[in-house]
Design an enzyme around this catalytic site. Structure first.
Site, mmCIF file in Angstrom:
data_model
loop_
_atom_site.group_PDB
_atom_site.id
_atom_site.type_symbol
_atom_site.label_atom_id
_atom_site.label_comp_id
_atom_site.label_asym_id
_atom_site.label_seq_id
_atom_site.Cartn_x
_atom_site.Cartn_y
_atom_site.Cartn_z
ATOM 1 N N CYS A 180 0.976 -1.354 -0.001
ATOM 2 C CA CYS A 180 -0.016 0.066 -0.025
ATOM 3 C C CYS A 180 0.708 1.347 0.028
ATOM 4 O O CYS A 180 1.416 1.427 -1.072
ATOM 5 C CB CYS A 180 -0.979 -0.083 1.001
ATOM 6 S SG CYS A 180 -2.424 1.276 0.810
ATOM 7 N N HIS A 209 -3.197 -5.336 1.778
ATOM 8 C CA HIS A 209 -2.369 -5.676 2.834
ATOM 9 C C HIS A 209 -2.400 -6.890 3.392
ATOM 10 O O HIS A 209 -3.371 -7.313 4.248
ATOM 11 C CB HIS A 209 -3.208 -4.672 3.893
ATOM 12 C CG HIS A 209 -3.003 -3.227 4.040
ATOM 13 N ND1 HIS A 209 -2.023 -2.859 4.679
ATOM 14 C CD2 HIS A 209 -3.625 -2.252 3.438
ATOM 15 C CE1 HIS A 209 -2.190 -1.308 4.334
ATOM 16 N NE2 HIS A 209 -3.040 -1.210 3.454
ATOM 17 N N GLU A 225 -0.718 -8.389 5.455
ATOM 18 C CA GLU A 225 -0.398 -8.366 7.052
ATOM 19 C C GLU A 225 -1.709 -8.386 7.777
ATOM 20 O O GLU A 225 -1.673 -8.579 9.036
ATOM 21 C CB GLU A 225 0.623 -7.404 7.303
ATOM 22 C CG GLU A 225 0.134 -6.065 7.513
ATOM 23 C CD GLU A 225 -0.099 -5.514 5.991
ATOM 24 O OE1 GLU A 225 -0.083 -5.958 4.945
ATOM 25 O OE2 GLU A 225 -0.415 -4.041 5.947
HETATM 26 N N1 GLN Z 1 -3.695 6.327 0.878
HETATM 27 C C1 GLN Z 1 -2.417 6.119 1.271
HETATM 28 C C2 GLN Z 1 -1.315 6.597 0.702
HETATM 29 O O1 GLN Z 1 -1.697 7.602 -0.281
HETATM 30 C C3 GLN Z 1 -2.075 4.463 1.601
HETATM 31 C C4 GLN Z 1 -3.112 3.947 2.522
HETATM 32 C C5 GLN Z 1 -2.511 2.667 3.072
HETATM 33 O O2 GLN Z 1 -1.319 2.481 3.289
HETATM 34 N N2 GLN Z 1 -3.410 1.768 3.437
HETATM 35 O O3 GLN Z 1 -0.272 6.865 1.265
#
Ligand code: GLN
Length: 192
Positions: A77, A174, A176
């Site tokens: 992410c 994610h 994890e």
């Molecule tokens: N929206 C976040 C970003 O742009 C990422 C979200 C996340 O890691 N769950 O950095």
């Protein structure tokens, strides 16, 4: 084998727990010297602008870039955003993976969702055929995969959500936060 988890911000504790569950030696990484003796590094989800700012303040940008030239790194992410070369706006990036990422591509926090993914590379690596149940939280999407990078998984509507470039791995979701260890096992195979 020892895998570090970048612990500047975000859900690093969940990655550490997953690695411990897999009986892998692990440590929290906050400073350049913590990268010594690691075989791979996970960059967790969180907020990529904050992550980039803290990495800059802690003098971690160059050391992380150098680490990624030779060792496995997996960004989940915000971590995937941070690994990329292009996010269509100015913020500190590691510039390691030849992917273009669109932040918050699925909307705001309330638009977070879960989806079953078909991931051929996971099937090949683990022999398990069941789909991978992925959790997306204010997730980015991988707009394009260029150069040596290749697509690992897409949603049914073809939006790319996982990519790999040699020993570098990026997932918009994610792993994890689930109890499916297959993505962590796959990453360990890249770090080996
Ligand atoms: N929206 C976040 C970003 O742009 C990422 C979200 C996340 O890691 N769950 O950095």
């Amino acid at each position: 084998m020892k895998i570090g988890v970048l612990a500047l911000q975000g859900d690093f504790a969940e990655h550490i727990a997953m690695l411990k569950h897999l009986k892998v030696e692990t440590s929290e990484v906050r400073l350049p010297e913590h990268l010594k003796d690691l075989d791979g590094l996970i960059i967790p989800g969180g907020e990529s602008t904050t992550l980039g700012k803290l990495a800059t303040d802690f003098g971690m940008l160059k050391p992380l870039q150098q680490f990624g030239q030779r060792h496995a790194i997996w960004g989940t992410c915000a971590g995937a955003i941070f690994l990329s070369k292009d996010v269509s706006r100015k913020q500190p990036l590691l510039d390691l993976m030849d992917i273009k990422v669109a932040r918050n591509a699925f909307g705001r926090q309330v638009n977070s969702f879960e989806a079953d993914l078909d991931v051929p590379a996971l099937k090949a690596a683990t022999g398990l055929k069941k789909p991978y149940h992925a959790v997306f939280i204010r997730a980015p999407m991988i707009e394009s995969v260029n150069g040596e990078a290749k697509v690992l998984a897409s949603l049914p509507d073809k939006r790319i959500v996982a990519a790999q470039q040699g020993h570098l791995l990026a997932t918009a979701f994610h792993p994890e936060l689930t109890d499916d260890t297959r993505f962590h096992e796959y990453f360990l195979s890249l770090a080996d």
